[in-house]
Motif scaffolding. Sequence first.
Motif, PDB file in Angstrom:
ATOM      1  N   ASN A  76      42.211  53.942  80.766  1.00 25.92           N
ATOM      2  CA  ASN A  76      43.646  53.625  80.690  1.00 25.92           C
ATOM      3  C   ASN A  76      44.514  54.871  80.534  1.00 25.92           C
ATOM      4  OD1 ASN A  76      43.084  54.321  78.109  1.00 25.92           O
ATOM      5  ND2 ASN A  76      44.085  52.575  77.150  1.00 25.92           N
ATOM      6  N   VAL A  77      44.069  55.993  81.127  1.00 25.06           N
ATOM      7  CA  VAL A  77      44.871  57.222  81.027  1.00 25.06           C
ATOM      8  C   VAL A  77      45.324  57.750  82.394  1.00 25.06           C
ATOM      9  CG1 VAL A  77      43.958  57.946  78.795  1.00 25.06           C
ATOM     10  CG2 VAL A  77      42.794  58.655  80.883  1.00 25.06           C
ATOM     11  N   TRP A  78      45.221  56.950  83.425  1.00 26.15           N
ATOM     12  CA  TRP A  78      45.684  57.397  84.737  1.00 26.15           C
ATOM     13  C   TRP A  78      47.189  57.149  84.872  1.00 26.15           C
ATOM     14  CZ3 TRP A  78      47.526  53.669  88.196  1.00 26.15           C
ATOM     15  CH2 TRP A  78      47.186  52.353  87.915  1.00 26.15           C
ATOM     16  N   ILE A  79      47.777  57.818  85.876  1.00 29.01           N
ATOM     17  CA  ILE A  79      49.228  57.811  86.051  1.00 29.01           C
ATOM     18  C   ILE A  79      49.563  57.437  87.492  1.00 29.01           C
ATOM     19  CG2 ILE A  79      51.315  59.251  85.933  1.00 29.01           C
ATOM     20  CD1 ILE A  79      49.453  61.106  84.077  1.00 29.01           C
ATOM     21  N   LEU A  80      50.542  56.579  87.652  1.00 24.16           N
ATOM     22  CA  LEU A  80      51.009  56.180  88.973  1.00 24.16           C
ATOM     23  C   LEU A  80      52.282  56.946  89.311  1.00 24.16           C
ATOM     24  CD1 LEU A  80      50.984  54.282  91.469  1.00 24.16           C
ATOM     25  CD2 LEU A  80      52.300  52.653  90.095  1.00 24.16           C
ATOM     26  N   GLN A  81      52.261  57.622  90.442  1.00 27.71           N
ATOM     27  CA  GLN A  81      53.460  58.269  90.980  1.00 27.71           C
ATOM     28  C   GLN A  81      53.843  57.495  92.225  1.00 27.71           C
ATOM     29  OE1 GLN A  81      53.507  60.654  94.096  1.00 27.71           O
ATOM     30  NE2 GLN A  81      55.640  60.069  93.878  1.00 27.71           N
ATOM     31  N   GLU A  82      55.044  56.961  92.243  1.00 22.20           N
ATOM     32  CA  GLU A  82      55.573  56.216  93.384  1.00 22.20           C
ATOM     33  C   GLU A  82      57.039  56.583  93.537  1.00 22.20           C
ATOM     34  OE1 GLU A  82      55.196  52.071  92.225  1.00 22.20           O
ATOM     35  OE2 GLU A  82      56.289  52.459  90.394  1.00 22.20           O
ATOM     36  N   ASP A  83      57.599  56.327  94.717  1.00 20.04           N
ATOM     37  CA  ASP A  83      59.017  56.618  94.865  1.00 20.04           C
ATOM     38  C   ASP A  83      59.844  55.464  94.296  1.00 20.04           C
ATOM     39  OD1 ASP A  83      59.037  54.614  96.820  1.00 20.04           O
ATOM     40  OD2 ASP A  83      58.907  56.033  98.475  1.00 20.04           O
ATOM     41  N   ASN A  84      61.133  55.548  94.435  1.00 22.72           N
ATOM     42  CA  ASN A  84      62.020  54.545  93.838  1.00 22.72           C
ATOM     43  C   ASN A  84      62.444  53.477  94.832  1.00 22.72           C
ATOM     44  OD1 ASN A  84      62.212  55.311  91.133  1.00 22.72           O
ATOM     45  ND2 ASN A  84      63.519  57.022  91.684  1.00 22.72           N
ATOM     46  N   SER A  85      61.544  53.076  95.692  1.00 21.95           N
ATOM     47  CA  SER A  85      61.830  51.985  96.618  1.00 21.95           C
ATOM     48  C   SER A  85      62.186  50.731  95.822  1.00 21.95           C
ATOM     49  CB  SER A  85      60.582  51.724  97.469  1.00 21.95           C
ATOM     50  OG  SER A  85      60.620  50.443  98.039  1.00 21.95           O
ATOM     51  N   PRO A  86      63.108  49.919  96.310  1.00 26.39           N
ATOM     52  CA  PRO A  86      63.426  48.664  95.612  1.00 26.39           C
ATOM     53  C   PRO A  86      62.198  47.764  95.415  1.00 26.39           C
ATOM     54  CG  PRO A  86      65.069  49.110  97.295  1.00 26.39           C
ATOM     55  CD  PRO A  86      63.982  50.138  97.465  1.00 26.39           C
ATOM     56  N   VAL A  87      61.244  47.886  96.315  1.00 23.90           N
ATOM     57  CA  VAL A  87      59.993  47.126  96.164  1.00 23.90           C
ATOM     58  C   VAL A  87      59.271  47.546  94.884  1.00 23.90           C
ATOM     59  CG1 VAL A  87      57.712  46.764  97.196  1.00 23.90           C
ATOM     60  CG2 VAL A  87      59.750  46.731  98.639  1.00 23.90           C
ATOM     61  N   HIS A  88      59.331  48.826  94.542  1.00 23.62           N
ATOM     62  CA  HIS A  88      58.652  49.345  93.347  1.00 23.62           C
ATOM     63  C   HIS A  88      59.445  49.088  92.077  1.00 23.62           C
ATOM     64  CE1 HIS A  88      57.066  52.664  96.272  1.00 23.62           C
ATOM     65  NE2 HIS A  88      56.501  51.490  96.506  1.00 23.62           N
ATOM     66  N   THR A  89      60.760  49.049  92.191  1.00 23.26           N
ATOM     67  CA  THR A  89      61.608  48.997  90.998  1.00 23.26           C
ATOM     68  C   THR A  89      62.171  47.609  90.694  1.00 23.26           C
ATOM     69  OG1 THR A  89      63.548  49.637  92.300  1.00 23.26           O
ATOM     70  CG2 THR A  89      62.285  51.423  91.261  1.00 23.26           C
ATOM     71  N   GLY A  90      61.830  46.622  91.519  1.00 23.58           N
ATOM     72  CA  GLY A  90      62.305  45.265  91.274  1.00 23.58           C
ATOM     73  C   GLY A  90      61.709  44.680  89.995  1.00 23.58           C
TER      74      GLY A  90
END
Length: 193
Positions: A91-105
Amino acid sequence: MDMKRFDWSKTFSTDECSIWLDSGTVKVWTKIGQPVQLPSYRHPSKVHLWGGIYLMGATPLCIFTENFNQLRYISTLNECLIEQANALYGNVWILQEDNSPVHTGKVAKAWKSQFVPHRIDWPPNSPDLAPIENLWRILKRRLMVRAPKTVEQLKGIIEIWQSFNPEFIRPFCLSMEKRIKLCLKNNGGKIRY
């Protein structure tokens, strides 16, 4: 979060892109004065791709033709990331994603709060910072060499994705510190990477 001293070794850089069939540049040879008739496509076929890279390699590549919405995104993370990331890093991994509305909804955020241990607050419109963007460019270039004519041939892109071995991917992931320094030096402006 101080990105200058961030440990990128357990970070999954993820993103999605689309590839269109029959909508790119067409080159033809003709005699001088001969009319050129090029095909036109009202609704070119396309596939959507989702993938991730990390220091030790790549996630599976997810390919789909339906619209990419929050529910599809959650399903994709379930199918292609969560189990692998937990197996590798607990449980120490990190997700990097952009700020697409799909990701931030709201739906996606609520789901990630339960199943993704850590996320990076990523600035919008920063594709030159995400190392996976470089891989998308290479993947598309290699695919165009094959000149796919059908959606089924486009799906052969998995072979190209699987050819990206850990030794090939590692430099992209290790470049994050340098990318961030260049971005800071450029006052947050676009960098060439």
